[in-house]
Design a protein around this motif. Structure first.
Motif, PDB file in Angstrom:
ATOM      1  N   MET A 142       5.631   3.561  -4.119  1.00  0.00           N
ATOM      2  CA  MET A 142       4.832   4.452  -3.267  1.00  0.00           C
ATOM      3  C   MET A 142       5.718   4.981  -2.135  1.00  0.00           C
ATOM      4  SD  MET A 142       1.187   3.726  -1.392  1.00  0.00           S
ATOM      5  CE  MET A 142       1.773   2.210  -0.649  1.00  0.00           C
ATOM      6  N   ARG A 143       5.785   6.283  -1.991  1.00  0.00           N
ATOM      7  CA  ARG A 143       6.645   6.857  -0.962  1.00  0.00           C
ATOM      8  C   ARG A 143       5.974   6.824   0.410  1.00  0.00           C
ATOM      9  NH1 ARG A 143       6.382  13.438  -1.750  1.00  0.00           N
ATOM     10  NH2 ARG A 143       4.418  13.522  -2.885  1.00  0.00           N
ATOM     11  N   SER A 144       6.813   6.867   1.443  1.00  0.00           N
ATOM     12  CA  SER A 144       6.319   6.927   2.814  1.00  0.00           C
ATOM     13  C   SER A 144       6.481   8.338   3.352  1.00  0.00           C
ATOM     14  CB  SER A 144       7.099   5.943   3.697  1.00  0.00           C
ATOM     15  OG  SER A 144       6.853   4.612   3.298  1.00  0.00           O
ATOM     16  N   LEU A 145       5.544   8.752   4.182  1.00  0.00           N
ATOM     17  CA  LEU A 145       5.563  10.084   4.775  1.00  0.00           C
ATOM     18  C   LEU A 145       5.615   9.973   6.297  1.00  0.00           C
ATOM     19  CD1 LEU A 145       2.739  11.769   2.647  1.00  0.00           C
ATOM     20  CD2 LEU A 145       5.208  12.120   2.383  1.00  0.00           C
ATOM     21  N   SER A 146       6.472  10.760   6.900  1.00  0.00           N
ATOM     22  CA  SER A 146       6.513  10.823   8.359  1.00  0.00           C
ATOM     23  C   SER A 146       5.357  11.678   8.871  1.00  0.00           C
ATOM     24  CB  SER A 146       7.840  11.433   8.814  1.00  0.00           C
ATOM     25  OG  SER A 146       7.883  12.815   8.463  1.00  0.00           O
ATOM     26  N   ALA A 147       5.143  11.656  10.179  1.00  0.00           N
ATOM     27  CA  ALA A 147       4.080  12.484  10.770  1.00  0.00           C
ATOM     28  C   ALA A 147       4.353  13.963  10.510  1.00  0.00           C
ATOM     29  CB  ALA A 147       3.972  12.199  12.264  1.00  0.00           C
ATOM     30  N   ALA A 198       0.498   7.649  -1.159  1.00  0.00           N
ATOM     31  CA  ALA A 198       1.606   7.692  -0.198  1.00  0.00           C
ATOM     32  C   ALA A 198       1.209   6.855   1.008  1.00  0.00           C
ATOM     33  CB  ALA A 198       1.906   9.131   0.212  1.00  0.00           C
ATOM     34  N   ASP A 199       2.209   6.443   1.761  1.00  0.00           N
ATOM     35  CA  ASP A 199       1.976   5.603   2.934  1.00  0.00           C
ATOM     36  C   ASP A 199       2.388   6.343   4.199  1.00  0.00           C
ATOM     37  OD1 ASP A 199       1.764   2.725   4.270  1.00  0.00           O
ATOM     38  OD2 ASP A 199       3.638   3.637   4.953  1.00  0.00           O
ATOM     39  N   HIS A 200       1.555   6.211   5.239  1.00  0.00           N
ATOM     40  CA  HIS A 200       1.925   6.698   6.567  1.00  0.00           C
ATOM     41  C   HIS A 200       1.468   5.671   7.582  1.00  0.00           C
ATOM     42  CE1 HIS A 200       2.642   9.196  10.021  1.00  0.00           C
ATOM     43  NE2 HIS A 200       1.378   9.070  10.401  1.00  0.00           N
ATOM     44  N   ASP A 201       2.428   4.994   8.205  1.00  0.00           N
ATOM     45  CA  ASP A 201       2.139   3.959   9.213  1.00  0.00           C
ATOM     46  C   ASP A 201       1.146   2.919   8.706  1.00  0.00           C
ATOM     47  OD1 ASP A 201       3.872   5.014  11.010  1.00  0.00           O
ATOM     48  OD2 ASP A 201       2.361   6.014  12.241  1.00  0.00           O
ATOM     49  N   GLY A 202       1.325   2.501   7.454  1.00  0.00           N
ATOM     50  CA  GLY A 202       0.466   1.470   6.886  1.00  0.00           C
ATOM     51  C   GLY A 202      -0.840   1.973   6.309  1.00  0.00           C
ATOM     52  N   LEU A 203      -1.100   3.267   6.440  1.00  0.00           N
ATOM     53  CA  LEU A 203      -2.328   3.854   5.900  1.00  0.00           C
ATOM     54  C   LEU A 203      -2.040   4.435   4.524  1.00  0.00           C
ATOM     55  CD1 LEU A 203      -5.304   4.647   6.502  1.00  0.00           C
ATOM     56  CD2 LEU A 203      -4.411   6.831   7.358  1.00  0.00           C
ATOM     57  N   ARG A 204      -2.835   4.057   3.537  1.00  0.00           N
ATOM     58  CA  ARG A 204      -2.664   4.566   2.186  1.00  0.00           C
ATOM     59  C   ARG A 204      -3.446   5.870   2.034  1.00  0.00           C
ATOM     60  NH1 ARG A 204      -2.155   0.108  -2.590  1.00  0.00           N
ATOM     61  NH2 ARG A 204      -0.322  -0.980  -1.743  1.00  0.00           N
ATOM     62  N   LEU A 205      -2.733   6.889   1.590  1.00  0.00           N
ATOM     63  CA  LEU A 205      -3.313   8.219   1.446  1.00  0.00           C
ATOM     64  C   LEU A 205      -3.165   8.710   0.019  1.00  0.00           C
ATOM     65  CD1 LEU A 205      -1.323   8.661   4.436  1.00  0.00           C
ATOM     66  CD2 LEU A 205      -3.510   9.839   4.648  1.00  0.00           C
ATOM     67  N   LEU A 206      -3.954   9.716  -0.329  1.00  0.00           N
ATOM     68  CA  LEU A 206      -3.906  10.326  -1.654  1.00  0.00           C
ATOM     69  C   LEU A 206      -3.504  11.781  -1.529  1.00  0.00           C
ATOM     70  CD1 LEU A 206      -7.253   8.848  -3.037  1.00  0.00           C
ATOM     71  CD2 LEU A 206      -4.936   8.119  -3.660  1.00  0.00           C
ATOM     72  N   LEU A 207      -2.733  12.255  -2.509  1.00  0.00           N
ATOM     73  CA  LEU A 207      -2.361  13.668  -2.562  1.00  0.00           C
ATOM     74  C   LEU A 207      -2.087  14.048  -4.004  1.00  0.00           C
ATOM     75  CD1 LEU A 207       1.308  14.172  -1.337  1.00  0.00           C
ATOM     76  CD2 LEU A 207       0.321  11.913  -1.735  1.00  0.00           C
TER      77      LEU A 207
END
Length: 350
Positions: free
Chosen positions: A1-6, A250-259
């Motif tokens: 799972m990739r990480s995304l910056s703000a 994807a992950d952003h600051d520990g939050l799992r998101l969908l795209l």
């Protein structure tokens, strides 16, 4: 799972909304622009036109009005019980899902206003006769004709809008072309769309709604989808399950998101953009903290559901604006202020 910056999160959302200022904007039609946002807020005609302007290039306000008059896009009560403008082929799927939700949510208010089940049922019988023959009538005209059918509602009260919302969420009517000075008119939905198609089954409708949402607002969570649509947590979860195979995590600051799968973040071609009042970009998620510094939140939404017209810089809200003038949250160097001038000029021309 990739990480995304703000920054990557904001870039992805700006592109999803059609706000990047890329070459596609010149090819985007009014329905294309509406689909890019899944739907646009349309409780006021002027801001709705400008929301489409932000997502296109070369269109005029008259082009939006033509698309409305030709039923290429249609207005009715939809997500969260508010009036939205949607592409014509999305109206029935969206309404099949959120219409019953809105009817349940508004039931207590209808009872408080004296709009009993019996009165609403009689109105539902009368409206097809009142609006027969492709008539498009204003609220006042409908109230007057309802009286002729023995249905008394007070024009200057909240009874008429709630009764019209009941009929719209029941898939009987929708908004038609505006009368003078953008006064709304109402038409029979089946006659206005001139379509033989029926409302889809629930899974098909949920799939369409979730697909449009994640195409327009990702990266996002299931909770974001529920907040945008007005669905219950259970219904939102069921809808996401139907489209899960088309999405990645994807992950952003520990939050799992969908795209949507295969989408890559890239800076917008035109970072400095102006958005209209009520722009969907600010209404698609539970929190605006990623795009709007909480210290300035009251400058954008002082209360009462009013969302100001905003200045956007690579997906971040950095100020508000009014016709011909910018109101940045913090002082801008002269060169930076000029970056929004093309949009100021284009908004005036539009």
């Amino acid at each position: 799972m990739r990480s995304l910056s703000a920054d990557q999160m904001r870039w992805l959302r700006v592109r999803a909304q059609g706000l990047a200022g890329d070459a596609d904007a010149a090819r985007r039609t009014v329905p294309d622009a509406v689909r890019a946002a899944a739907a646009v807020q349309a409780q006021a005609a002027g801001p709705a036109r400008l929301q489409i302007w932000s997502r296109t290039h070369g269109l005029r306000a008259a082009d939006v009005d033509t698309a409305v008059a030709e039923a290429a896009v249609v207005r009715t009560w939809l997500m969260r019980g508010t009036i939205h403008l949607v592409a014509a082929d999305d109206l029935r799927p969206f309404l099949a899902v959120v219409g019953p939700v809105n009817l349940r949510a508004d039931r207590r208010r209808r009872e408080q206003l004296g709009l009993t089940d019996e009165l609403c049922a009689r109105a539902m019988d009368a409206l097809p006769k009142i609006l027969a023959g492709d008539r498009a009538l204003t609220r006042a005209e409908i109230v007057a004709e309802l009286a002729g059918h023995g249905i008394a509602v007070e024009l200057k009260s909240q009874q008429p809008p709630h009764l019209l919302a009941f009929a719209a969420n029941s898939a009987l009517i929708c908004r038609g072309p505006d009368a003078a000075r953008d006064e709304p008119t109402y038409v029979l939905l089946d006659r206005w769309l001139k379509s033989e198609t029926e409302s889809p089954d629930r899974d098909t409708a949920l799939t369409r709604l979730a697909t449009r949402y994640f195409a327009a607002y990702a990266p996002a969570t299931t909770a974001d989808f529920a907040a945008w649509s007005g669905l219950s947590a259970a219904d939102a979860k069921a809808a996401v399950a139907l489209v899960r195979d088309t999405l990645e995590e994807a992950d952003h600051d520990g939050l799992r998101l969908l795209l949507p799968r295969g989408i890559e973040p890239a800076p917008p071609e035109r970072p400095q953009r102006l958005l209209a009042r009520f722009d969907p970009y600010l209404l698609g998620h539970r929190s605006r903290d990623l795009i709007l510094d909480p210290a300035f939140a009251k400058r954008v939404n002082a209360g009462g559901g009013m969302i100001a017209a905003t200045m956007l810089d690579a997906g971040r809200v950095v100020g508000t604006w009014k016709q011909g003038s910018l109101e940045p949250f913090e002082a801008l160097p002269g060169a930076a202020a000029k970056a929004w001038q093309p949009d100021l000029d284009a908004a005036a021309a539009f």
